[in-house]
Motif scaffolding. Structure first.
Motif: not given
Length: 402
Positions: A240-243, A269-274, A279-284
């Motif tokens: 999920r993080v990589g995607h 798609r980015y918003r859907h995954v988010h 799960g943390g991480g700067i891109l989340a």
């Protein structure tokens, strides 16, 4: 010979001045060629020229007489003593293997490989915390030694993977500290990492390398190539993080290319995954999602929409990575200008410039200058040029300063 000063190999090395960051060694072709030559005289001459040192200054730094340095540079004095070569390498912050220094069983290399994973991990932490120069300085001795091992054809799979990861981390760190006109050097290093990742049966490593190389290509303004790599990364990123990371980078690249449909698709798609992800991480982080969305809307000709987003959706808590705060403030300045609010744009861009200079981010300073120039904020442009000169003075070889 009378007047020569031969060093005591056991003497402590105490440099007489703070040496320049190691970044120049990986972004200046002249320096890379000198290191690759393994010739002591060539390396010393190049080191002096890039640092703006006289022979006397280098002699003082090494604790030698000037005539001894001159003889080393011209090849009239061959240095076969291992202690002397170690002394020169350590004083100038160069890997000892460049001067042909190894030990029985190559134990120093074995130790470097043993702690290589930790070196890369700590360098990544430093970069994300806004200390990218420190990350480069940690990564480049490891990368140089692994490169030399690979060039000799003496490298096993584990070490080859480590080399790929080191190349990638070095390229990404360089991408944080180099100005725009030199960002191709960062993309070259991540590209060299991709060569290894393509040949090793490790799908997660390949997906990660494609993501990071694609993003460095974008920053170097090679957008079509970046989009191609990032589309592959989206398909290969199973976690999920990589995607999410691949989609975020793809959305940014598509926006900068003005590809509205691709930007909208990747962003959705980015918003859907988010959504619903903790799960943390700067891109989340909602802060990051918001910034990527606003910048893409502006880049694809929809300036009114991000202004509304800024009014109706205040920024969330600040992200932990200082660079993202700078990125967002430049984007905010761009959005405010598009909405005709020059005062708010001025404030956002000044905040960005202050933080970008503090964290040595020349690329973001250049971006702020461009945004200010398009909006007629001449004061910001002038201040930005001053900040850029100061940052580049810290990062560039002293011999290249004007």
């Amino acid at each position: 010979m009378h007047g020569e000063h031969y060093p005591d190999p056991s003497a402590p090395v105490v440099p007489t001045r703070s040496l320049i960051p190691a970044a120049w060694m990986w972004s200046a072709r002249e320096a890379s060629a000198a290191l690759a030559s393994r010739d002591l005289g060539t390396i010393l001459r190049t080191y002096r020229r890039l640092n703006g040192f006289s022979q006397q200054h280098l002699a003082d730094l090494l604790g030698y007489d000037k005539t001894y340095v001159s003889m080393m540079e011209t090849g009239r004095r061959s240095i076969n003593d291992i202690g002397t070569r170690r002394h020169i390498a350590r004083t100038l912050c160069l890997p000892v293997h460049i001067f042909g220094v190894t030990d029985v069983g190559d134990a120093d290399f074995a130790a470097m490989v043993q702690f290589g994973d930790s070196t890369i991990r700590l360098a990544e932490i430093a970069r994300q915390a806004g200390r990218a120069v420190e990350a480069v300085n940690e990564l480049w001795p490891l990368t140089a030694r692994l490169e030399a091992r690979a060039a000799n054809g003496d490298i096993e799979r584990h070490t080859l993977v480590l080399l790929g990861r080191a190349r990638l981390a070095l390229g990404v760190s360089l991408g944080a500290v180099l100005p725009e006109e030199r960002l191709a050097a960062a993309a070259r290093w991540t590209g060299k990492a991709l060569i290894i990742a393509e040949r090793i049966d490790d799908p997660p490593l390949l997906a990660h390398t494609l993501r990071m190389h694609g993003n460095e290509l974008r920053k170097a303004n090679r957008i079509p190539a970046a989009i191609a790599r990032l589309r592959r990364a989206v398909g290969l990123s199973a976690d999920r993080v990589g995607h999410a990371t691949a989609l975020a980078f793809l959305a940014r690249a598509a926006g900068e290319f003005g590809h509205r449909d691709l930007f909208d698709s990747a962003m959705a798609r980015y918003r859907h995954v988010h959504d619903g992800w903790d799960g943390g991480g700067i891109l989340a982080h909602p802060f990051t999602v918001r910034e990527i969305h606003m910048r893409g809307l502006v880049s694809t000709g929809r300036a009114a929409a991000p202004a509304q987003i800024m009014q109706t959706a205040p920024a969330d808590a600040m992200p932990s990575a200082p660079a993202w705060h700078v990125i967002e403030r430049v984007t905010a300045g761009e959005v405010h200008l598009a909405a005709g609010d020059h005062d708010a744009a001025d404030e956002a861009l000044r905040t960005a410039l202050t933080a970008a200079e503090a964290h040595r981010l020349p690329h973001q300073i250049q971006r702020a200058i461009r945004v200010a120039a398009r909006g007629g904020l001449t004061g910001i442009s002038t201040d930005g040029q001053g900040a850029l000169v100061r940052v580049n003075r810290l990062l560039a070889p002293r011999g290249s300063e004007s």
